[in-house]
Design an enzyme around this catalytic site. Sequence first.
Site, PDB file in Angstrom:
ATOM      1  N   TYR A   1       4.487  -3.172   8.743  1.00  0.00           N
ATOM      2  CA  TYR A   1       3.027  -2.694   7.905  1.00  0.00           C
ATOM      3  C   TYR A   1       2.257  -1.543   8.844  1.00  0.00           C
ATOM      4  O   TYR A   1       2.789  -1.223   9.880  1.00  0.00           O
ATOM      5  CB  TYR A   1       2.402  -4.354   8.405  1.00  0.00           C
ATOM      6  CG  TYR A   1       2.633  -5.384   7.229  1.00  0.00           C
ATOM      7  CD1 TYR A   1       2.281  -4.806   5.715  1.00  0.00           C
ATOM      8  CD2 TYR A   1       3.537  -6.477   7.925  1.00  0.00           C
ATOM      9  CE1 TYR A   1       2.527  -6.303   5.075  1.00  0.00           C
ATOM     10  CE2 TYR A   1       3.837  -6.727   6.742  1.00  0.00           C
ATOM     11  CZ  TYR A   1       3.530  -7.693   4.987  1.00  0.00           C
ATOM     12  OH  TYR A   1       3.936  -7.780   4.036  1.00  0.00           O
ATOM     13  N   GLU A   2       0.980  -1.291   8.334  1.00  0.00           N
ATOM     14  CA  GLU A   2       0.847  -0.235   8.673  1.00  0.00           C
ATOM     15  C   GLU A   2      -0.059  -0.243  10.320  1.00  0.00           C
ATOM     16  O   GLU A   2       0.879   0.388  10.934  1.00  0.00           O
ATOM     17  CB  GLU A   2      -1.139  -0.373   8.101  1.00  0.00           C
ATOM     18  CG  GLU A   2      -1.658   0.735   8.841  1.00  0.00           C
ATOM     19  CD  GLU A   2      -1.946   1.468   8.592  1.00  0.00           C
ATOM     20  OE1 GLU A   2      -1.523   2.634   7.395  1.00  0.00           O
ATOM     21  OE2 GLU A   2      -1.789   2.996   9.341  1.00  0.00           O
TER      22      GLU A   2
ATOM     23  N   LYS B   1      15.969 -10.356 -10.670  1.00  0.00           N
ATOM     24  CA  LYS B   1      16.886 -11.134  -9.248  1.00  0.00           C
ATOM     25  C   LYS B   1      18.052 -12.090 -10.869  1.00  0.00           C
ATOM     26  O   LYS B   1      18.917 -12.677 -10.346  1.00  0.00           O
ATOM     27  CB  LYS B   1      16.717 -11.756  -8.936  1.00  0.00           C
ATOM     28  CG  LYS B   1      16.501 -11.320  -7.622  1.00  0.00           C
ATOM     29  CD  LYS B   1      16.155 -12.447  -6.392  1.00  0.00           C
ATOM     30  CE  LYS B   1      16.086 -11.896  -4.697  1.00  0.00           C
ATOM     31  NZ  LYS B   1      15.234 -12.391  -4.377  1.00  0.00           N
TER      32      LYS B   1
ATOM     33  N   ASN C   1       9.698   0.341  -2.411  1.00  0.00           N
ATOM     34  CA  ASN C   1       9.312   0.088  -0.750  1.00  0.00           C
ATOM     35  C   ASN C   1       9.801  -1.270  -0.529  1.00  0.00           C
ATOM     36  O   ASN C   1       8.609  -1.910   0.238  1.00  0.00           O
ATOM     37  CB  ASN C   1       7.981   0.594  -0.125  1.00  0.00           C
ATOM     38  CG  ASN C   1       6.871  -0.197  -0.589  1.00  0.00           C
ATOM     39  OD1 ASN C   1       6.469   0.027  -1.711  1.00  0.00           O
ATOM     40  ND2 ASN C   1       5.717  -0.661   0.195  1.00  0.00           N
TER      41      ASN C   1
ATOM     42  N   ARG D   1      21.024  -6.226  -1.989  1.00  0.00           N
ATOM     43  CA  ARG D   1      21.395  -7.332  -1.736  1.00  0.00           C
ATOM     44  C   ARG D   1      20.470  -7.927  -4.005  1.00  0.00           C
ATOM     45  O   ARG D   1      21.193  -8.543  -4.725  1.00  0.00           O
ATOM     46  CB  ARG D   1      19.999  -8.154  -1.393  1.00  0.00           C
ATOM     47  CG  ARG D   1      20.143  -8.452   0.235  1.00  0.00           C
ATOM     48  CD  ARG D   1      19.681  -9.321   0.775  1.00  0.00           C
ATOM     49  NE  ARG D   1      18.253  -9.315   1.179  1.00  0.00           N
ATOM     50  CZ  ARG D   1      17.719  -8.414   1.862  1.00  0.00           C
ATOM     51  NH1 ARG D   1      18.591  -7.983   2.772  1.00  0.00           N
ATOM     52  NH2 ARG D   1      16.317  -8.261   2.175  1.00  0.00           N
TER      53      ARG D   1
ATOM     54  N   GLN E   1       1.251  -0.903  -0.128  1.00  0.00           N
ATOM     55  CA  GLN E   1       0.147  -0.104  -0.373  1.00  0.00           C
ATOM     56  C   GLN E   1       0.521   1.775   0.155  1.00  0.00           C
ATOM     57  O   GLN E   1       0.347   2.069  -0.837  1.00  0.00           O
ATOM     58  CB  GLN E   1      -0.956  -0.038   1.003  1.00  0.00           C
ATOM     59  CG  GLN E   1      -2.013   1.232   1.727  1.00  0.00           C
ATOM     60  CD  GLN E   1      -2.987   0.937   2.625  1.00  0.00           C
ATOM     61  OE1 GLN E   1      -3.408   1.554   2.485  1.00  0.00           O
ATOM     62  NE2 GLN E   1      -2.923   0.438   3.437  1.00  0.00           N
ATOM     63  N   SER E   2       1.721   1.372   1.009  1.00  0.00           N
ATOM     64  CA  SER E   2       2.362   2.599   0.682  1.00  0.00           C
ATOM     65  C   SER E   2       3.099   3.228  -0.779  1.00  0.00           C
ATOM     66  O   SER E   2       3.042   4.203  -1.178  1.00  0.00           O
ATOM     67  CB  SER E   2       3.345   2.476   1.755  1.00  0.00           C
ATOM     68  OG  SER E   2       4.857   1.821   1.440  1.00  0.00           O
TER      69      SER E   2
ATOM     70  N   GLY F   1      -7.893  19.672  20.285  1.00  0.00           N
ATOM     71  CA  GLY F   1      -8.007  21.314  19.120  1.00  0.00           C
ATOM     72  C   GLY F   1      -8.366  21.795  20.582  1.00  0.00           C
ATOM     73  O   GLY F   1      -8.934  21.013  21.779  1.00  0.00           O
TER      74      GLY F   1
HETATM   75  N1  CAO Z   1      11.918  -9.765  -9.293  1.00  0.00           N
HETATM   76  C1  CAO Z   1      12.580 -10.580  -8.425  1.00  0.00           C
HETATM   77  N2  CAO Z   1      12.334 -10.172  -7.548  1.00  0.00           N
HETATM   78  C2  CAO Z   1      12.130  -9.437  -6.445  1.00  0.00           C
HETATM   79  C3  CAO Z   1      11.715  -8.636  -7.308  1.00  0.00           C
HETATM   80  C4  CAO Z   1      11.470  -8.897  -9.104  1.00  0.00           C
HETATM   81  N3  CAO Z   1      10.614  -8.675  -9.688  1.00  0.00           N
HETATM   82  N4  CAO Z   1      10.483  -8.044  -6.497  1.00  0.00           N
HETATM   83  C5  CAO Z   1       9.978  -8.053  -5.723  1.00  0.00           C
HETATM   84  N5  CAO Z   1      11.623  -8.657  -5.323  1.00  0.00           N
HETATM   85  C6  CAO Z   1      11.746  -9.536  -4.493  1.00  0.00           C
HETATM   86  C7  CAO Z   1      13.283  -9.031  -3.317  1.00  0.00           C
HETATM   87  O1  CAO Z   1      14.019  -8.875  -3.974  1.00  0.00           O
HETATM   88  C8  CAO Z   1      13.467  -9.169  -2.063  1.00  0.00           C
HETATM   89  O2  CAO Z   1      14.049 -10.030  -2.144  1.00  0.00           O
HETATM   90  P1  CAO Z   1      15.118 -10.651  -0.860  1.00  0.00           P
HETATM   91  O3  CAO Z   1      14.423 -10.186   0.044  1.00  0.00           O
HETATM   92  O4  CAO Z   1      15.807 -12.012  -1.634  1.00  0.00           O
HETATM   93  O5  CAO Z   1      16.289  -9.689  -1.603  1.00  0.00           O
HETATM   94  C9  CAO Z   1      11.809 -10.486  -2.201  1.00  0.00           C
HETATM   95  O6  CAO Z   1      11.204 -10.157  -2.993  1.00  0.00           O
HETATM   96  C10 CAO Z   1      10.798  -9.721  -1.208  1.00  0.00           C
HETATM   97  O7  CAO Z   1      10.553  -8.476  -0.781  1.00  0.00           O
HETATM   98  P2  CAO Z   1       9.934  -7.918   0.434  1.00  0.00           P
HETATM   99  O8  CAO Z   1      11.078  -8.140   1.972  1.00  0.00           O
HETATM  100  O9  CAO Z   1      10.195  -6.322   0.708  1.00  0.00           O
HETATM  101  O10 CAO Z   1       8.666  -8.411   0.914  1.00  0.00           O
HETATM  102  P3  CAO Z   1       7.986  -9.185   1.664  1.00  0.00           P
HETATM  103  O11 CAO Z   1       6.582  -9.720   1.690  1.00  0.00           O
HETATM  104  O12 CAO Z   1       9.034  -9.806   3.076  1.00  0.00           O
HETATM  105  O13 CAO Z   1       7.934  -7.772   3.258  1.00  0.00           O
HETATM  106  C11 CAO Z   1       7.134  -5.702   3.531  1.00  0.00           C
HETATM  107  C12 CAO Z   1       6.920  -6.809   2.858  1.00  0.00           C
HETATM  108  C13 CAO Z   1       5.843  -4.885   3.691  1.00  0.00           C
HETATM  109  C14 CAO Z   1       6.987  -6.043   5.199  1.00  0.00           C
HETATM  110  C15 CAO Z   1       8.335  -5.352   3.109  1.00  0.00           C
HETATM  111  O14 CAO Z   1       8.226  -5.342   1.904  1.00  0.00           O
HETATM  112  C16 CAO Z   1       8.795  -3.831   3.981  1.00  0.00           C
HETATM  113  O15 CAO Z   1       8.665  -4.025   5.300  1.00  0.00           O
HETATM  114  N6  CAO Z   1       8.696  -2.418   3.148  1.00  0.00           N
HETATM  115  C17 CAO Z   1       9.143  -1.529   3.845  1.00  0.00           C
HETATM  116  C18 CAO Z   1       7.654  -0.821   4.472  1.00  0.00           C
HETATM  117  C19 CAO Z   1       6.632  -1.082   4.069  1.00  0.00           C
HETATM  118  O16 CAO Z   1       6.873  -0.109   3.118  1.00  0.00           O
HETATM  119  N7  CAO Z   1       5.423  -1.526   4.995  1.00  0.00           N
HETATM  120  C20 CAO Z   1       4.153  -0.948   4.295  1.00  0.00           C
HETATM  121  C21 CAO Z   1       3.579  -2.447   3.404  1.00  0.00           C
HETATM  122  S1  CAO Z   1       1.779  -1.685   3.451  1.00  0.00           S
HETATM  123  O17 CAO Z   1       1.069  -2.078   4.409  1.00  0.00           O
END
Ligand code: CAO
Length: 417
Positions: free
Chosen positions: A137-138, A74, A95, A103, A16-17, A246
């Site tokens: 997350y949110e 990747k 995000n 990485r 979402q963000s 307020g």
């Molecule tokens: N091709 C290949 N790999 C891809 C890709 C693509 N097109 N798009 C994403 N990936 C990979 C990433 O490189 C990552 O790989 P590694 O962990 O091996 O480096 C993997 O997918 C997962 O990405 P992620 O860690 O961001 O995703 P997650 O589901 O594990 O976590 C979240 C989700 C939201 C917790 C995390 O992204 C985060 O903390 N983001 C920052 C804060 C944020 O925006 N939070 C709000 C989310 S909305 O509530």
Amino acid sequence: MKALEGIKILDFTHVQSGPTCTQLLAWFGADVIKVERPGTGDPTRGQLRDIPDVDSLYFTMLNHNKRSIELNTKDEIGKAVLERLVQTCDVLVENFAPGALDRMGFSWERVQELNPRMIMASVKGFGPGPYQDCKVYENVAQCAGGAASTTGYLGELPTVTGAQIGDSGTGMNLAFGIVTALFHRESSGKGQRVTAAMQDGVLNLCRVKLRDQQRVEKGPLTEYSQFGEGIPFGDAVPRAGNDSGGGQPGRILKCKGWETDPDSYTYFITQAAVWKSICDVIGKPEWKEDENYATPNARLPRLNEVFEAIEEWTMTQTKFEVMEICNPLDIPVGPILSMKEVAADQSLRDTGTVVEVDHPTRGKYLSVGNPVKLSDSPSEVKRSPLLGEHTDEILSEVLNYTEEEIKEIHASGVVGK
Ligand code: CAO
């Protein structure tokens, strides 16, 4: 011409963000190219589905006006395509969890080498410090940003709000940072790093509570109900129920029909300037001159009694009648609108704040439109892309790959089937 026409965004966002941010930029006319993992794409495409095998409302409502390319970033060939995207676009927005882009081989240093004009913008849960590596997350952001501890009722659980202040709120902050950096690039000729932490965004929206923290250290918060109820204050800002944040005391009060309708309530603010009108409306004209009620300070210890008297009157009217009676008298009130009422509100449709969108596999659905209106650059809300819908057109028209090269990219498997 749309305000951001000509700006190309490499949209590496999900959930979402990040998508909130790039959707805002797309609504203003930027060409937003969403890079998605082959086969699955943004995980929200498949989350909270209301129709089997169709992109969820979660996804469709966050990804309007974008183009989608499937790309495994990747894989070496996928990385080469991503490099070309970095060299072609003006802004990269992401995000991912902390460290994911590094990485993948696309650190800020590497991105600058590839394109010194590129603006690289990120949402993370926390800024630099002890929690910088955490996934967020949110609701985690609402808790860490001070919103949850100050929301809810005294003596009850900390509470999160339905407004997505951590996700959508931070997405808006990031969009503001990107547009500012684009403006700066006009004179500097250089891109820069833009970061927005969700904890920071929530805290920024909770500034009145940081104000109250400094006040509570000096004495009681006199506008909180708890003051009138004689309950002592501790050393941190307490939960304030529905008390106004307020200087003008306000509460949520029952309206006619509250026994059966869970949303038959009004927010009522006892603004000092219209106190006399309030007294007349609620049938307490004697309070206009009574020294126990006539001034805001005199009323503070009696707010429960004051609001009980107002509620006796609001319970005789519907929430809309309260609005009709109070508005001409400049008394600030607001009906508690259900989502059903908001969805059906014609004035919100007329301004494009709520829009109906058509989608090839789901049909018609409602979404929020752009909450910011520009007089010369109106936003047109277009449906979200299907996964990989624009892969070939982006490879050829944006990245100038030849037909032969596109065949090879497909054969390598990095853009899905
Ligand atoms: N091709 C290949 N790999 C891809 C890709 C693509 N097109 N798009 C994403 N990936 C990979 C990433 O490189 C990552 O790989 P590694 O962990 O091996 O480096 C993997 O997918 C997962 O990405 P992620 O860690 O961001 O995703 P997650 O589901 O594990 O976590 C979240 C989700 C939201 C917790 C995390 O992204 C985060 O903390 N983001 C920052 C804060 C944020 O925006 N939070 C709000 C989310 S909305 O509530």
